[in-house]
Design a protein around this motif. Structure first.
Motif, PDB file in Angstrom:
ATOM      1  N   VAL A  44      -1.237  10.830   0.259  1.00 14.65           N
ATOM      2  CA  VAL A  44       0.196  11.506   1.458  1.00 14.65           C
ATOM      3  C   VAL A  44       1.383  11.907   0.366  1.00 14.65           C
ATOM      4  CG1 VAL A  44       0.276  11.913   3.618  1.00 14.65           C
ATOM      5  CG2 VAL A  44      -1.007  11.137   2.783  1.00 14.65           C
ATOM      6  N   VAL A  45       2.008  13.440   0.391  1.00 14.22           N
ATOM      7  CA  VAL A  45       2.847  12.498  -0.158  1.00 14.22           C
ATOM      8  C   VAL A  45       4.575  13.188   0.892  1.00 14.22           C
ATOM      9  CG1 VAL A  45       4.624  14.442  -2.107  1.00 14.22           C
ATOM     10  CG2 VAL A  45       1.792  13.126  -2.423  1.00 14.22           C
ATOM     11  N   VAL A  46       4.742  12.482   1.399  1.00 13.43           N
ATOM     12  CA  VAL A  46       5.510  12.632   2.479  1.00 13.43           C
ATOM     13  C   VAL A  46       7.424  13.256   2.256  1.00 13.43           C
ATOM     14  CG1 VAL A  46       6.566  11.779   4.850  1.00 13.43           C
ATOM     15  CG2 VAL A  46       4.295  11.020   3.413  1.00 13.43           C
ATOM     16  N   CYS A  47       7.459  14.051   1.847  1.00 10.24           N
ATOM     17  CA  CYS A  47       9.511  13.943   1.093  1.00 10.24           C
ATOM     18  C   CYS A  47      10.052  15.560   1.540  1.00 10.24           C
ATOM     19  CB  CYS A  47       8.525  14.766  -0.071  1.00 10.24           C
ATOM     20  SG  CYS A  47       7.876  16.827  -0.117  1.00 10.24           S
ATOM     21  N   THR A  48      11.631  15.096   0.611  1.00 13.80           N
ATOM     22  CA  THR A  48      12.519  15.965   2.078  1.00 13.80           C
ATOM     23  C   THR A  48      12.680  17.467   0.426  1.00 13.80           C
ATOM     24  OG1 THR A  48      14.471  15.073   0.403  1.00 13.80           O
ATOM     25  CG2 THR A  48      14.114  14.555   2.850  1.00 13.80           C
ATOM     26  N   PHE A  74       0.578  -1.375  -0.289  1.00 16.38           N
ATOM     27  CA  PHE A  74       0.004  -0.631  -0.245  1.00 16.38           C
ATOM     28  C   PHE A  74       0.776   1.134  -0.595  1.00 16.38           C
ATOM     29  CE2 PHE A  74      -2.686  -3.256   2.753  1.00 16.38           C
ATOM     30  CZ  PHE A  74      -3.751  -3.471   2.122  1.00 16.38           C
ATOM     31  N   VAL A  75       2.162   1.222  -0.061  1.00 19.68           N
ATOM     32  CA  VAL A  75       3.263   2.808  -0.102  1.00 19.68           C
ATOM     33  C   VAL A  75       4.555   2.176  -0.997  1.00 19.68           C
ATOM     34  CG1 VAL A  75       3.932   1.243   2.215  1.00 19.68           C
ATOM     35  CG2 VAL A  75       4.217   4.650   1.857  1.00 19.68           C
ATOM     36  N   ALA A  76       4.722   3.287  -1.366  1.00 23.03           N
ATOM     37  CA  ALA A  76       5.965   3.289  -2.352  1.00 23.03           C
ATOM     38  C   ALA A  76       7.052   4.049  -1.909  1.00 23.03           C
ATOM     39  CB  ALA A  76       6.050   3.256  -3.514  1.00 23.03           C
ATOM     40  N   ALA A  77       8.510   4.054  -2.414  1.00 23.50           N
ATOM     41  CA  ALA A  77       9.032   6.061  -2.193  1.00 23.50           C
ATOM     42  C   ALA A  77       9.802   5.139  -2.387  1.00 23.50           C
ATOM     43  CB  ALA A  77       9.290   5.302  -0.540  1.00 23.50           C
ATOM     44  N   ALA A  78      10.570   6.333  -3.452  1.00 24.19           N
ATOM     45  CA  ALA A  78      12.452   6.444  -3.847  1.00 24.19           C
ATOM     46  C   ALA A  78      13.158   7.814  -3.087  1.00 24.19           C
ATOM     47  CB  ALA A  78      12.398   7.181  -4.962  1.00 24.19           C
ATOM     48  N   SER A  79      14.124   7.620  -3.479  1.00 25.98           N
ATOM     49  CA  SER A  79      15.060   8.129  -2.698  1.00 25.98           C
ATOM     50  C   SER A  79      17.053   7.832  -4.060  1.00 25.98           C
ATOM     51  CB  SER A  79      16.072   7.944  -1.423  1.00 25.98           C
ATOM     52  OG  SER A  79      17.055   8.842  -1.108  1.00 25.98           O
ATOM     53  N   ASP A  80      16.565   9.571  -4.260  1.00 22.86           N
ATOM     54  CA  ASP A  80      18.417   9.849  -5.062  1.00 22.86           C
ATOM     55  C   ASP A  80      19.234  10.894  -5.026  1.00 22.86           C
ATOM     56  OD1 ASP A  80      18.399   8.969  -7.932  1.00 22.86           O
ATOM     57  OD2 ASP A  80      19.422  10.726  -7.497  1.00 22.86           O
ATOM     58  N   VAL A 113      11.826  11.061  -1.391  1.00 19.51           N
ATOM     59  CA  VAL A 113       9.617  11.044  -1.095  1.00 19.51           C
ATOM     60  C   VAL A 113       8.725   9.083  -1.128  1.00 19.51           C
ATOM     61  CG1 VAL A 113       9.250  10.970  -4.014  1.00 19.51           C
ATOM     62  CG2 VAL A 113       7.325  12.119  -2.625  1.00 19.51           C
ATOM     63  N   ALA A 114       7.896   9.932  -0.514  1.00 17.98           N
ATOM     64  CA  ALA A 114       7.092   8.398  -0.457  1.00 17.98           C
ATOM     65  C   ALA A 114       5.319   8.656  -0.436  1.00 17.98           C
ATOM     66  CB  ALA A 114       7.078   7.996   0.956  1.00 17.98           C
ATOM     67  N   VAL A 115       4.789   7.885  -1.468  1.00 15.27           N
ATOM     68  CA  VAL A 115       3.079   8.444  -1.805  1.00 15.27           C
ATOM     69  C   VAL A 115       2.767   7.131  -0.751  1.00 15.27           C
ATOM     70  CG1 VAL A 115       1.851   8.275  -3.411  1.00 15.27           C
ATOM     71  CG2 VAL A 115       4.617   8.592  -4.000  1.00 15.27           C
ATOM     72  N   VAL A 116       1.426   8.029  -0.226  1.00 18.14           N
ATOM     73  CA  VAL A 116       0.747   6.892   0.721  1.00 18.14           C
ATOM     74  C   VAL A 116      -0.606   6.787   0.213  1.00 18.14           C
ATOM     75  CG1 VAL A 116       0.209   5.874   3.120  1.00 18.14           C
ATOM     76  CG2 VAL A 116       2.140   7.004   2.581  1.00 18.14           C
ATOM     77  N   PRO A 117      -0.767   6.012  -0.754  1.00 19.24           N
ATOM     78  CA  PRO A 117      -2.630   6.042  -0.732  1.00 19.24           C
ATOM     79  C   PRO A 117      -3.570   6.240   0.114  1.00 19.24           C
ATOM     80  CG  PRO A 117      -1.466   4.198  -1.612  1.00 19.24           C
ATOM     81  CD  PRO A 117      -0.270   4.412  -1.154  1.00 19.24           C
ATOM     82  N   PHE A 118      -4.621   7.148   0.293  1.00 18.64           N
ATOM     83  CA  PHE A 118      -6.031   7.133   0.426  1.00 18.64           C
ATOM     84  C   PHE A 118      -7.085   6.543   0.260  1.00 18.64           C
ATOM     85  CE2 PHE A 118      -8.788   9.183   4.207  1.00 18.64           C
ATOM     86  CZ  PHE A 118      -8.612   9.063   5.303  1.00 18.64           C
ATOM     87  N   PRO A 119      -8.002   6.909   1.116  1.00 18.35           N
ATOM     88  CA  PRO A 119      -7.647   4.861   2.369  1.00 18.35           C
ATOM     89  C   PRO A 119      -7.213   4.074   1.752  1.00 18.35           C
ATOM     90  CG  PRO A 119     -10.195   5.321   1.554  1.00 18.35           C
ATOM     91  CD  PRO A 119      -9.100   6.177   0.190  1.00 18.35           C
ATOM     92  N   LEU A 120      -7.060   3.724   2.302  1.00 19.49           N
ATOM     93  CA  LEU A 120      -6.401   2.187   2.340  1.00 19.49           C
ATOM     94  C   LEU A 120      -7.551   0.965   2.150  1.00 19.49           C
ATOM     95  CD1 LEU A 120      -3.732   1.369   5.331  1.00 19.49           C
ATOM     96  CD2 LEU A 120      -3.411   2.468   2.953  1.00 19.49           C
ATOM     97  N   VAL A 131       8.229   6.908   6.820  1.00 11.89           N
ATOM     98  CA  VAL A 131       9.222   8.617   7.787  1.00 11.89           C
ATOM     99  C   VAL A 131      10.001   8.482   6.179  1.00 11.89           C
ATOM    100  CG1 VAL A 131      10.952   7.957   9.290  1.00 11.89           C
ATOM    101  CG2 VAL A 131       8.941   6.997   9.451  1.00 11.89           C
ATOM    102  N   VAL A 132      10.319   9.653   6.692  1.00  8.85           N
ATOM    103  CA  VAL A 132      11.318   9.887   5.362  1.00  8.85           C
ATOM    104  C   VAL A 132      12.366  11.628   6.729  1.00  8.85           C
ATOM    105  CG1 VAL A 132      12.203  11.799   3.836  1.00  8.85           C
ATOM    106  CG2 VAL A 132       9.640   9.925   3.526  1.00  8.85           C
TER     107      VAL A 132
END
Length: 467
Positions: free
Chosen positions: A401-405, A200-206, A452-459, A235-236
């Motif tokens: 939900v976009v969780v990012c630096t 239900f969630v994915a993230a990428a970092s570069d 960045v992590a992308v979290v869908p809502f609702p689950l 968590v980012v």
């Protein structure tokens, strides 16, 4: 634990007092945040967050969301009389005190670029730069020993491994510092580009295009609540480049915060309480790095700052979206229906945000200042007493939900800009969306590490296994 009617959540979720349209949301630390048309605020006191002796509890001043024409309306809601953040309760007058803040360190100000060869590593066939330290002469290879010595001959133990070759010139060997002995280029590191996808969630970092290493980190996990419904954690963390070992700080904070949330949520701990405790634990993990003995090769006379990082985290569980943060990493709400306004869910701990919140500078003036992105809150041994910011929301429609630096939001700062950068199918393809958001930052210049992590809502209602 008692459940709400209908069994929607394994914890009671007290609602904020009804307020007029455009009112604000109070977080678990007593902070007041901007209202968003598609979000209903929820309020919960955080256990153990008592005011210091002689300190009165007060709502935290905050800045309007970026990109807005004017400050959003605010409302004060009772969140259990929790104390303000001590960093933000300090008087901001007179102006002389503001011009020279006492605890401000910079994020993302690390050295630029190991895409260029190091000064002490001249390309093949060229002498080193005049000011470079001459390289030590190579030691002669050890001869092969008949009975198996340093050369690792047959019958004498494992053979010597083949030296790692340069990914750039394909000819030079790699030294202990990770540089090619032939062309001087830095070699790819494990953290230069990272991706992870769960159910239900994915993230990428570069690493980005200017920094010599990736000082960001993330942690993803999925858990099952006591009622069998799923919970997702993202968590980012962003290492403070002007501090020592920022990459270690971000990695420790992300790992510990993720583990704490993954442990607390299945026990029925309320997400805001779990978030508060997880950030405290992350701060302790970063603090512990400062107590570790310095490696022998470090200069004992060189001043080093304590390891430090920022943190932002999101939990989606039982129709509730909970965010927690310290520093200037951010969380955004982007609905599927782009006719509905997007929203920034966090307020930066930064010089610019303080100036705007205090009414001393306009948003345009504050963010034009060279001190704009200097942070006033972080995890680290030299930070003030840590009091995490937390807030909970109840979106009334699907989205992400976009969780990012700041490596991402520097290229999509306002909520509308972030919504424009997020692909329309982000909720059903979070991994693809995380990659495209990283690409958006790199195409914009990639001046910092990007996570960045992308979290869908609702689950989905089905249970989720632990990561």
């Amino acid at each position: 634990m008692p459940q709400q009617s209908g069994g929607a959540a394994p914890w009671p979720v007290p609602q904020a007092d009804p307020v007029a349209a455009g009112a604000g949301v109070a977080g678990g630390d007593g902070a007041v945040g901007p209202a968003f048309p598609a979000l209903t605020p929820t309020v919960r006191p955080i256990a153990g967050a008592e005011p210091a002796p002689g300190q009165a509890a007060a709502p935290r001043a905050a800045a309007p969301a970026y990109g807005s024409a004017a400050a959003a309306p605010w409302a004060t809601a009772d969140a259990g009389a929790t104390p303000p953040d001590p960093r933000e309760s300090a008087a901001l007058d007179p102006l002389a005190d503001i011009d020279e803040p006492t605890l401000v360190i910079c994020s993302g100000a690390g050295p630029a670029d190991d895409h260029e060869p190091r000064p002490d590593r001249a390309p093949a066939g060229q002498p080193p730069a005049p000011d470079a330290t001459p390289a030590e002469p190579a030691q002669p290879a050890q001869p092969t020993q008949p009975g198996g010595g340093a050369g690792g001959a047959p019958g004498g133990g494992a053979p010597r491994p083949e030296p790692r070759r340069c990914a750039e010139c394909r000819a030079g060997a790699i030294d202990d510092d990770g540089y090619c002995e032939n062309c001087g280029h830095a070699q790819p590191r494990e953290r230069d580009h990272m991706e992870e996808e769960l159910a239900f969630v994915a993230a990428a970092s570069d690493r980005g295009l200017r920094h010599h290493r990736n000082e960001d980190a993330f942690a993803l996990s999925e858990a099952e609540l006591p009622d069998g419904s799923p919970a997702v954690v993202a968590v980012v963390c962003d290492g403070v480049s002007s501090a020592t070992r920022p990459d270690d700080a971000s990695a420790a904070a992300a790992r510990v915060a993720g583990e704490r949330l993954l442990t607390a949520l299945p026990r029925g701990t309320h997400p805001q309480q779990a978030m508060h405790e997880a950030i405290i634990a992350a701060a302790e993990a970063v603090n512990a790095l400062a107590q570790e003995a310095r490696p022998a090769h470090r200069d004992p006379h060189r001043h080093e700052n304590a390891p430090a990082c920022t943190i932002v985290s999101a939990v989606v569980a039982s129709g509730i979206l909970t965010v927690g943060w310290i520093g200037d990493s951010r969380a955004y709400w982007v609905p599927d229906d782009r006719a509905t306004p997007a929203a920034r869910l966090t307020e930066d701990d930064s010089w610019a945000a303080q100036m705007v919140a205090a009414g001393l500078l306009s948003e345009q003036e504050a963010y034009a200042d060279e001190r704009a992105h200097a942070i006033t809150g972080w995890l680290g041994a030299d930070a003030y007493e840590i009091e995490p910011h937390t807030a909970a929301f109840k979106p009334d429609r699907p989205g992400v939900v976009v969780v990012c630096t700041d490596g991402l939001w520097n290229y999509a700062e306002s909520a509308p800009e972030m919504a424009a950068a997020v692909p329309p199918d982000a909720r059903v393809r979070p991994m693809d969306s995380a990659r495209k958001l990283v690409g958006h930052a790199l195409e914009g210049g990639g001046h910092d590490n990007v996570t960045v992590a992308v979290v869908p809502f609702p689950l989905p209602p089905e249970g989720a296994g632990s990561a």
